[in-house]
Design an enzyme around this catalytic site. Structure first.
Site, PDB file in Angstrom:
ATOM      1  N   TYR A  87       0.826  -1.202   0.000  1.00  0.00           N
ATOM      2  CA  TYR A  87       0.000   0.000   0.000  1.00  0.00           C
ATOM      3  C   TYR A  87       0.860   1.252   0.000  1.00  0.00           C
ATOM      4  O   TYR A  87       2.029   1.221   0.405  1.00  0.00           O
ATOM      5  CB  TYR A  87      -0.941   0.008   1.212  1.00  0.00           C
ATOM      6  CG  TYR A  87      -0.222   0.230   2.515  1.00  0.00           C
ATOM      7  CD1 TYR A  87       0.277  -0.851   3.239  1.00  0.00           C
ATOM      8  CD2 TYR A  87      -0.040   1.513   3.045  1.00  0.00           C
ATOM      9  CE1 TYR A  87       0.941  -0.660   4.440  1.00  0.00           C
ATOM     10  CE2 TYR A  87       0.631   1.697   4.247  1.00  0.00           C
ATOM     11  CZ  TYR A  87       1.114   0.608   4.927  1.00  0.00           C
ATOM     12  OH  TYR A  87       1.772   0.794   6.124  1.00  0.00           O
ATOM     13  N   PHE A 127      -5.580   5.561   0.348  1.00  0.00           N
ATOM     14  CA  PHE A 127      -4.669   4.414   0.261  1.00  0.00           C
ATOM     15  C   PHE A 127      -4.792   3.756  -1.105  1.00  0.00           C
ATOM     16  O   PHE A 127      -5.904   3.459  -1.546  1.00  0.00           O
ATOM     17  CB  PHE A 127      -5.013   3.365   1.324  1.00  0.00           C
ATOM     18  CG  PHE A 127      -4.712   3.782   2.728  1.00  0.00           C
ATOM     19  CD1 PHE A 127      -5.702   4.308   3.545  1.00  0.00           C
ATOM     20  CD2 PHE A 127      -3.435   3.640   3.253  1.00  0.00           C
ATOM     21  CE1 PHE A 127      -5.426   4.691   4.844  1.00  0.00           C
ATOM     22  CE2 PHE A 127      -3.154   4.017   4.550  1.00  0.00           C
ATOM     23  CZ  PHE A 127      -4.140   4.548   5.354  1.00  0.00           C
ATOM     24  N   ILE A 153      -7.456   0.089  10.535  1.00  0.00           N
ATOM     25  CA  ILE A 153      -8.554   1.064  10.536  1.00  0.00           C
ATOM     26  C   ILE A 153      -9.780   0.462   9.847  1.00  0.00           C
ATOM     27  O   ILE A 153      -9.646  -0.399   8.979  1.00  0.00           O
ATOM     28  CB  ILE A 153      -8.136   2.394   9.873  1.00  0.00           C
ATOM     29  CG1 ILE A 153      -7.590   2.152   8.457  1.00  0.00           C
ATOM     30  CG2 ILE A 153      -7.115   3.115  10.727  1.00  0.00           C
ATOM     31  CD1 ILE A 153      -7.296   3.433   7.700  1.00  0.00           C
ATOM     32  N   PHE A 175       2.365   9.687   3.556  1.00  0.00           N
ATOM     33  CA  PHE A 175       2.698   9.537   4.974  1.00  0.00           C
ATOM     34  C   PHE A 175       3.200   8.130   5.288  1.00  0.00           C
ATOM     35  O   PHE A 175       3.785   7.892   6.335  1.00  0.00           O
ATOM     36  CB  PHE A 175       1.513   9.888   5.896  1.00  0.00           C
ATOM     37  CG  PHE A 175       0.287   9.047   5.683  1.00  0.00           C
ATOM     38  CD1 PHE A 175      -0.748   9.512   4.877  1.00  0.00           C
ATOM     39  CD2 PHE A 175       0.153   7.801   6.278  1.00  0.00           C
ATOM     40  CE1 PHE A 175      -1.889   8.757   4.671  1.00  0.00           C
ATOM     41  CE2 PHE A 175      -0.987   7.031   6.071  1.00  0.00           C
ATOM     42  CZ  PHE A 175      -2.011   7.502   5.259  1.00  0.00           C
ATOM     43  N   ASP A 176       2.977   7.184   4.365  1.00  0.00           N
ATOM     44  CA  ASP A 176       3.428   5.827   4.657  1.00  0.00           C
ATOM     45  C   ASP A 176       3.380   5.005   3.381  1.00  0.00           C
ATOM     46  O   ASP A 176       2.541   5.260   2.496  1.00  0.00           O
ATOM     47  CB  ASP A 176       2.536   5.183   5.734  1.00  0.00           C
ATOM     48  CG  ASP A 176       3.062   3.846   6.224  1.00  0.00           C
ATOM     49  OD1 ASP A 176       2.279   3.058   6.782  1.00  0.00           O
ATOM     50  OD2 ASP A 176       4.279   3.581   6.058  1.00  0.00           O
ATOM     51  N   TYR A 223      -8.645   7.520  11.502  1.00  0.00           N
ATOM     52  CA  TYR A 223      -8.150   7.822  12.851  1.00  0.00           C
ATOM     53  C   TYR A 223      -8.927   8.895  13.578  1.00  0.00           C
ATOM     54  O   TYR A 223      -8.535   9.336  14.654  1.00  0.00           O
ATOM     55  CB  TYR A 223      -6.662   8.190  12.787  1.00  0.00           C
ATOM     56  CG  TYR A 223      -5.791   7.011  12.471  1.00  0.00           C
ATOM     57  CD1 TYR A 223      -5.200   6.878  11.221  1.00  0.00           C
ATOM     58  CD2 TYR A 223      -5.592   5.994  13.403  1.00  0.00           C
ATOM     59  CE1 TYR A 223      -4.416   5.769  10.918  1.00  0.00           C
ATOM     60  CE2 TYR A 223      -4.817   4.887  13.109  1.00  0.00           C
ATOM     61  CZ  TYR A 223      -4.237   4.779  11.866  1.00  0.00           C
ATOM     62  OH  TYR A 223      -3.472   3.689  11.568  1.00  0.00           O
TER      63      TYR A 223
END
Lengths: 438, 562
Positions: free
Chosen positions: A49, A122, A79, A59-60, A105
């Protein structure tokens, strides 16, 4: 799919897959997957992902880590948007999930990377998914695929009464098909394989699961004329169950009451020759009463008696199972509670005798005699010990006699050889002396 | 008996081995270190290979030999020559000797030197799966040395300065320095074996890094002092950095949480490392992951540093839970949550480290608030039901939560949980004298006060004319008969008893003969003086008077109904 408009007037392409249809999770398929299968609840899924904010800030990314990310679906490990979104994917599929904060979140955000009330995007690629390994040893001896998710959190515990429908197949042949009720921990009485019973403690009400069992988890299927340790499959539906009371929910009086019930049941199992199951019940009595803090003297006395009786009977069960080490352990625990317990001293003596620890066995039997001089079993056992000690000493004597005899013979042989060599050398030397003249 | 060794070749070899060592030892005994060095370096590689065992046996013994001189020449010589042997000798033989000599492994210098030798040897061993076993043995041996380092003690009631002193203690610094050497060695191994994909040593390296965090590093403090990063944490950063290079998601190393509790605590509570974890895990996942860790860390409350970690971890993971929507009443079927609640309760009530108590109270409140409204009601009902009367402080805390919940419920006109039977069930549990009129009121004093105040609060908020809770019409009488009247009687009895006791002590000036002794560390604990005893008795009477006052206030609130 028609684009979905957001409050921020940003158009997000895709389908609203949120259960409430509130635009909380928008899914856009970037690349179609293959096959028809989708991952089920509790399956382990493997994905790559990339996570970004709405403005494109990354962010990731699992791709940056060069490592697929895996998790168990539908368990709340990730999540909400992921639990819902990944469940709709096929192998090989790449999709984009746009997740509102309520499905991500929320108002807390997460760490420094994700501020509060943030929508996340995502891009996910699903590689594979496999059933959940329920075995304690994590050796894939019990693999579950949840076909229909159950309700709530509650699961049957040890001692719970369950009502199940099950169908066992071996080499595509059905060998076991029935609906029945039984108590967890006593499934063997109704030919329920160990793996099925264990899996039921991980299931929720109305869950329908497919179980693949192999090796030790198949214990019990041999009653259906299937060779032991052969992989089998079971379809199980947990229709209903009633939990056994948890220790934490009981007050001291209730624990005492339950301990009595357990003792009775353990006795029944013992009589039926089910010693392992009986041991489990006796052990539970110990767990219940360990932290109990009774106020009345009567209750204290009752609790003490129950603890002692549980340990003593556990010892007897192990003796029946010829597990002498565990039997000794249980006897010692009982003797801590009552050092003059004749039964436990005697049982410990029997174990020592079986393990050829004659001195220890004699000591225990003598102790029994001191407590009860008329105990004829102790007297007989003492004589037995003495006889066995004598026989053992005789055996040792014979053994060493043989060894020494062999060694003596060996020495004689070597001495004879040495003597022969010496004679030959002397003769050679003599010859030299007689022949050499210069 | 004849000599069975008839092989002339091996006896020659043995003689040669012994002669090489003998030659060296003669030179050393004569202090001809340079000549001895030259002699060894002049030997062929084959000779060194064949003589590894004897050379190592001798040289390791020489390494330990003391010297009167400022510069220990035995040590210098041994280090140089052992390094030479490591480079050319039989690596397997040398490794066996080194592993066998672990009991001689006592100085920090030897620790560092052994690491150097191990690395040389490992690079020379064949790249087979068995090398992982060797690495396991080596790391285990080195770790043993770390665990023997003595650490300073710190009292339970430590404050900021105590922690500062602790963190800068020379023993702590020594441990951290040795740990750094250990971590550097692991990094070297990581780098060296990264080019050999057939040998995967990542799991074993990860295992030992995490295990060192558990023991002995769990005894250190990693929490900031006055917002300044702890020096211990600064020094273990390289260890954590190394872990992340071994596996970018080191949560995958987790297989036995109880042996990995400090690692989990660090990764979840330190922002830098938490931000490196995948940003998809849910707060619920972190909570469930942490629960057994929190329980384990807080088990031994004498181990203050572990309790500190438990408190910080629980505070962190609970703060991530979503208020009002993370859990509902069904979630209370999850036994893990009950484990957490019990652990929090224990930390709140019994934790000796007072400065961390607020963290646990905050964590408890965060956990409580993460339930939806009905979930919170069920939570309170369960907790009140299973808490015995002698857990007075905890029951008082629950009562305060209950009061807040009642007010919230009453004000949100849509929700009506705290009325009728659902409210009365809670009141029945709270309004309870465990031994009737003979109850020890002082033992349950705090909860009694809270309960009476709560009842009065209901009466003040939900007036007689409104009666939304139905308390006025359906419960007041019963409350009066089963609780308030017996309580009044109990107060009167207790007050009379204590007043009599006071009078007796005033009148009788003779010292009371003590029929019990309390010993602490074999020393007799001094009993309170007569004056102190009198003060205690008076204080008890005062408490009964306070209860009376509260009861009067209650009567006033409910008019003639009580």
């Amino acid at each position: 799919m028609p684009p979905t408009e957001t409050n921020e007037q940003t158009t997000i392409k895709g389908e609203d897959i949120s259960p409430a249809k509130d635009g909380g999770i928008i899914k856009e398929i970037i690349k179609e997957g293959h096959g028809d299968e989708r991952p089920l609840t509790n399956d382990k899924v493997y994905v790559h992902y990339v996570g970004t904010l709405l403005d494109g800030t990354k962010f990731d990314s699992s791709r940056d880590r060069n490592q697929q990310f895996d998790f168990e679906l539908g368990k709340g490990s990730v999540i909400k948007a992921w639990d819902i979104g990944v469940a709709t994917m096929k192998r090989g599929e790449i999709c984009r999930l746009t997740c509102k904060p309520e499905y991500a979140y929320g108002e807390n955000g997460s760490g420094e990377k994700i501020p509060p009330h943030t929508t996340l995007v995502f891009e996910i690629e699903l590689f594979d998914f496999v059933g959940e390994d329920l075995s304690e040893a994590k050796d894939h001896s019990i693999v579950r695929r949840t076909l229909t998710k159950g309700e709530g959190w509650a699961k049957p515990n040890d001692g719970a009464t369950v009502e199940v429908t099950l169908k066992g197949t071996y080499q595509n042949q059905v060998f076991d098909e029935r609906t029945l009720s039984f108590t967890i921990g006593e499934g063997f009485l109704q030919n329920i394989p160990e793996g099925v019973e264990h899996a039921l403690t991980k299931m929720t009400k109305n869950e329908h699961a497919q179980l693949k069992l192999k090796s030790k988890a198949t214990t019990g299927v041999e009653k259906f004329n299937i060779p032991a340790n052969t992989p089998v499959q079971y379809d199980v539906t947990l229709i209903n169950f009633e939990k056994a009371k948890e220790t934490w929910s009981m007050n001291d009086a209730e624990k005492l009451e339950q301990a009595e019930v357990l003792k009775k049941r353990a006795g029944e199992l013992f009589t039926g020759g089910h010693y392992q199951a009986a041991v489990k019940k006796y052990n539970k009595i110990g767990d219940y009463l360990q932290t109990a803090n009774h106020e009345s003297e009567d209750d204290k006395k009752k609790a003490q008696e129950l603890k002692l009786s549980a340990q003593s009977n556990t010892a007897l069960c192990y003796l029946k199972l010829n597990d002498y080490v565990e039997c000794i352990r249980s006897c010692e625990k009982a003797l801590e509670l009552d050092p003059k317990n004749e039964k436990c001293l005697f049982r410990r003596g029997q174990c020592h005798l079986a393990m050829s620890n004659f001195e220890e066995a004699l000591k225990d039997f003598h102790d029994v005699q001191k407590l009860n001089p008329s105990n004829s079993a102790a007297a007989q056992s003492i004589q037995k010990c003495r006889d066995q000690i004598k026989a053992y000493q005789q055996k040792e004597k014979q053994l060493y006699a043989n060894i020494f005899a062999k060694m003596a013979k060996q020495n004689e042989k070597m001495e004879a050889q040495a003597a022969t060599v010496e004679v030959t050398t002397n003769e050679e030397n003599k010859e030299d002396q007689t022949t050499t003249t210069n | 008996m004849l000599n069975s060794d008839c092989n002339p070749a091996s006896s020659t070899l043995t003689d040669l081995n012994l002669s090489i060592v003998k030659e060296i030892s003669t030179l050393i005994d004569n202090s001809d270190f340079n000549e001895a060095r030259d002699y060894l370096t002049s030997l062929s590689e084959q000779q060194i290979y064949d003589n590894t065992w004897d050379l190592c046996t001798y040289l390791f013994e020489l390494l330990e030999r003391p010297s009167d001189k400022l510069c220990n020449e035995y040590e210098i010589y041994s280090e140089d020559t052992l390094t030479h042997v490591a480079q050319y000798g039989n690596p397997r033989e040398m490794l066996i000797i080194m592993l066998e000599q672990s009991d001689k492994f006592i100085s920090d210098k030897a620790f560092a030197f052994h690491i150097k030798l191990f690395f040389i040897i490992l690079k020379r061993l064949p790249l087979k799966a068995s090398i992982i076993t060797y690495i396991d043995d080596i790391l285990s041996l080195l770790k043993c040395h770390l665990t023997t380092v003595e650490l300073p003690k710190i009292t339970n009631d430590f404050a900021g300065k105590d922690l500062l002193v602790f963190n800068h203690d020379y023993r702590v610094n020594k441990l951290l320095k040795l740990t750094q050497l250990y971590v550097d060695f692991i990094c070297q191994l990581r780098d060296y074996f990264s080019t050999t994909p057939t040998i995967n040593i990542v799991p074993i390296l990860g295992k030992y890094l995490i295990s060192v965090l558990q023991n002995p590093l769990s005894s250190l403090s990693y929490e900031p002092i006055d917002s300044q990063e702890s020096s211990s944490f600064t020094l273990i950063r390289p260890l954590l950095d190394c872990l992340f290079t071994l596996n970018p998601n080191p949560l995958q190393f987790i297989d036995n949480k109880e042996d990995q509790s400090v690692f989990i605590y660090l990764v979840l509570t330190k922002k830098k490392y938490f931000s490196l974890l995948p940003c998809v895990y849910s707060p619920f996942f972190y909570l469930i992951l942490s629960i057994p860790i929190i329980q384990q860390l807080s088990n031994d409350r004498e181990q203050v540093m572990l309790t500190e970690k438990a408190c910080v971890l629980v505070s962190t993971v609970c703060s991530w839970l979503r208020p009002n929507s993370e859990f509902n009443e069904n979630s209370l079927n999850n036994n893990d949550l009950h484990t957490l609640i019990d652990t929090l309760k224990t930390c709140m009530v019994q934790s000796p480290a007072r400065q961390y108590a607020p963290l646990t109270i905050g964590a408890y409140r965060s956990l409580f608030r993460s339930f939806d409204h009905f979930g919170r009601y069920t939570f309170l009902r369960q907790q009140i039901a299973k808490t015995s009367c002698n857990e007075d402080s905890y029951r008082t805390f629950l009562c305060s939560l209950l009061k807040d919940e009642f007010l919230y419920d009453y004000r949100s006109l849509s929700s009506e949980i705290y009325k009728g039977p659902s409210l009365f069930q809670l009141l029945d549990r709270l309004c309870n004298l465990p031994n009737g009129v003979e109850s020890d009121l002082l033992e349950i004093y705090d909860c009694l006060c809270s309960t009476l105040n709560f009842i009065r609060f209901i009466g003040l908020i939900d007036k007689r004319g409104v009666n939304r809770t139905l308390l006025w019409t359906e419960r007041l009488n019963r409350l009066n008969e089963t609780f308030l009247k017996p309580l009044r009687k109990s107060i009167d009895l207790a007050r009379a008893h204590y007043k009599l006791e006071i009078r007796n002590r005033k009148e009788d000036n003779k010292p009371e003969p003590m029929d019990t002794e309390i010993l602490v560390d074999n020393k007799l604990l001094s009993m309170p003086s007569k004056q102190e005893q009198m003060e205690t008795l008076h204080s008890a009477v005062t408490k009964f008077d306070i209860l009376d006052c509260i009861l009067s206030a209650l009567t006033e609130t409910f008019g003639g109904d009580l």
